[in-house]
Design an enzyme around this catalytic site. Structure first.
Site, PDB file in Angstrom:
ATOM      1  N   HIS A  63       0.821  -1.221   0.000  1.00 54.87           N
ATOM      2  CA  HIS A  63       0.000   0.000   0.000  1.00 54.87           C
ATOM      3  C   HIS A  63       0.855   1.270   0.000  1.00 54.87           C
ATOM      4  O   HIS A  63       0.357   2.341  -0.362  1.00 54.87           O
ATOM      5  CB  HIS A  63      -1.008  -0.003   1.158  1.00 54.87           C
ATOM      6  CG  HIS A  63      -0.457   0.349   2.495  1.00 54.87           C
ATOM      7  ND1 HIS A  63      -0.081  -0.606   3.425  1.00 54.87           N
ATOM      8  CD2 HIS A  63      -0.206   1.548   3.066  1.00 54.87           C
ATOM      9  CE1 HIS A  63       0.360   0.012   4.510  1.00 54.87           C
ATOM     10  NE2 HIS A  63       0.294   1.315   4.330  1.00 54.87           N
ATOM     11  N   ASP A 110      -0.485  -7.579   1.462  1.00 53.93           N
ATOM     12  CA  ASP A 110       0.131  -6.236   1.482  1.00 53.93           C
ATOM     13  C   ASP A 110       1.669  -6.347   1.548  1.00 53.93           C
ATOM     14  O   ASP A 110       2.303  -5.944   2.515  1.00 53.93           O
ATOM     15  CB  ASP A 110      -0.431  -5.454   2.683  1.00 53.93           C
ATOM     16  CG  ASP A 110      -0.134  -3.965   2.612  1.00 53.93           C
ATOM     17  OD1 ASP A 110       0.421  -3.520   1.584  1.00 53.93           O
ATOM     18  OD2 ASP A 110      -0.449  -3.250   3.586  1.00 53.93           O
ATOM     19  N   GLY A 203       2.636   6.334   8.786  1.00 52.96           N
ATOM     20  CA  GLY A 203       4.053   6.643   8.686  1.00 52.96           C
ATOM     21  C   GLY A 203       4.934   5.467   9.050  1.00 52.96           C
ATOM     22  O   GLY A 203       6.117   5.458   8.747  1.00 52.96           O
ATOM     23  N   SER A 205       4.021   2.306   8.211  1.00 58.59           N
ATOM     24  CA  SER A 205       3.722   1.254   7.243  1.00 58.59           C
ATOM     25  C   SER A 205       4.971   0.708   6.584  1.00 58.59           C
ATOM     26  O   SER A 205       5.902   1.451   6.282  1.00 58.59           O
ATOM     27  CB  SER A 205       2.805   1.795   6.148  1.00 58.59           C
ATOM     28  OG  SER A 205       1.532   2.048   6.672  1.00 58.59           O
TER      29      SER A 205
END
Ligand SMILES: *[C@@H]1O[C@H](CO)[C@@H](O)[C@H](O)[C@H]1NC(C)=O
Ligand SMILES: *[C@@H]1O[C@H](CO)[C@@H](O)[C@H](O)[C@H]1NC(C)=O
Length: 276
Positions: A63, A110, A203, A205
């Site tokens: 993502h 992801d 932030g 991720s």
């Protein structure tokens, strides 16, 4: 002494799920404690976290690299706990490989691999993250560390690397909490602090979730419904479930030309000996 940590999540905006950008419970750490942690930058703007898993590859979250930004240059900064000040080493990303089954709505799969341009040597502090083998299993209640430069309760990202400890929640219990919002799949790991207040946030991720006892990289910071809300765990991409894709991508990619298409996952792959 308790600085508040926010890891970065994908921003989720359903009517049920209000995102907030706070994380509590983080502590400042030196990069030597997570020597594989990297920060990603679009041009000069810091965006996500990631983990260096080999000389040429960073494992992060799909993502983070979902939007095509052709006019921007993606780099990673390694070997520093304060990447904004220009310390450590900046390396350009040659190619982004998002998992072919990544789903922007459900957040399933992801996973992203960033292929870096080759560098002669890394700063001496840098080490590669330890991927799980097929025999390593994360269990409910295990202590895990999450780290990043994501937002804190002051609403700003952190200049200094922060780390927090949370515990693995069972998928059954996490699924109940997230019912009507998200399906918690086998590609996801839930982790939280009972009572909330310690979590990853926007932030963070793409950054690592590693088990405290053995330092194995089991998860990638993915998403959550708000940050630090006691009702909702943070959700991390399950690295064990993507080992074949990771090794397939790394091995088939080695040495290909800059402009070649990324390979698609073929799921027809024997795990290398050191993995089993
Ligand atoms: C993560 O993936 C592995 C391998 O597919 C699986 O055995 C494990 O149960 C998964 N973990 C969770 C929490 O779903
Ligand atoms: C799997 O790989 C082998 C060896 O490269 C190949 O012969 C076979 O056709 C492949 N199978 C599939 C389903 O792609």
């Amino acid at each position: 002494m308790i600085s508040q940590l926010l890891l970065s999540f994908s921003l989720l905006t359903t009517s049920f799920c209000h995102t907030s950008n706070k994380i509590l419970g983080g502590h400042k750490i030196s990069i030597a404690e997570v020597p594989y942690q990297v920060a990603t930058f679009w041009n000069s703007r810091q965006s996500c976290g990631g983990s260096l898993i080999s000389k040429e590859f960073v494992l992060s979250a799909a993502h983070c690299f979902d939007e095509h930004v052709p006019d921007k240059i993606l780099t990673v900064r390694v070997g520093t706990s304060t990447p904004k000040d220009g310390s450590g080493m900046s390396i350009n990303v040659k190619y982004i490989y998002n998992h072919p089954m990544y789903d922007t709505i459900s957040n399933d799969y992801d996973f992203s691999l960033l292929r870096l341009y080759e560098v002669k040597s890394f700063p001496s502090v840098v080490k590669f993250a330890k991927l799980p083998t097929v025999y390593d299993q994360l269990n409910e209640g295990d202590d895990v560390f999450i780290s990043g430069w994501g937002r804190t309760e002051f609403g700003k990202t952190s200049d200094v690397l922060l780390r927090a400890m949370v515990q693995v929640q069972s998928t059954e219990s996490c699924s109940k909490d997230y019912q009507n919002m998200f399906v918690i799949t086998e590609r996801m790991i839930c982790a939280r602090r009972i009572g909330g207040k310690v979590d990853a946030c926007q932030g963070d991720s793409g950054g690592p979730l590693v088990r405290k006892s053995d330092g194995i990289l089991f998860g990638i910071t993915s998403f959550g419904c708000s940050c630090g809300d006691p009702r909702y765990a943070g959700v991390y991409a399950n690295v064990s479930s993507a080992l074949e894709w990771i090794y397939e991508t790394i091995s088939s990619d080695s040495g290909i030309a800059n402009d070649q298409e990324p390979n698609q996952c073929q799921y027809n792959f024997t795990l290398p000996q050191h993995l089993v």
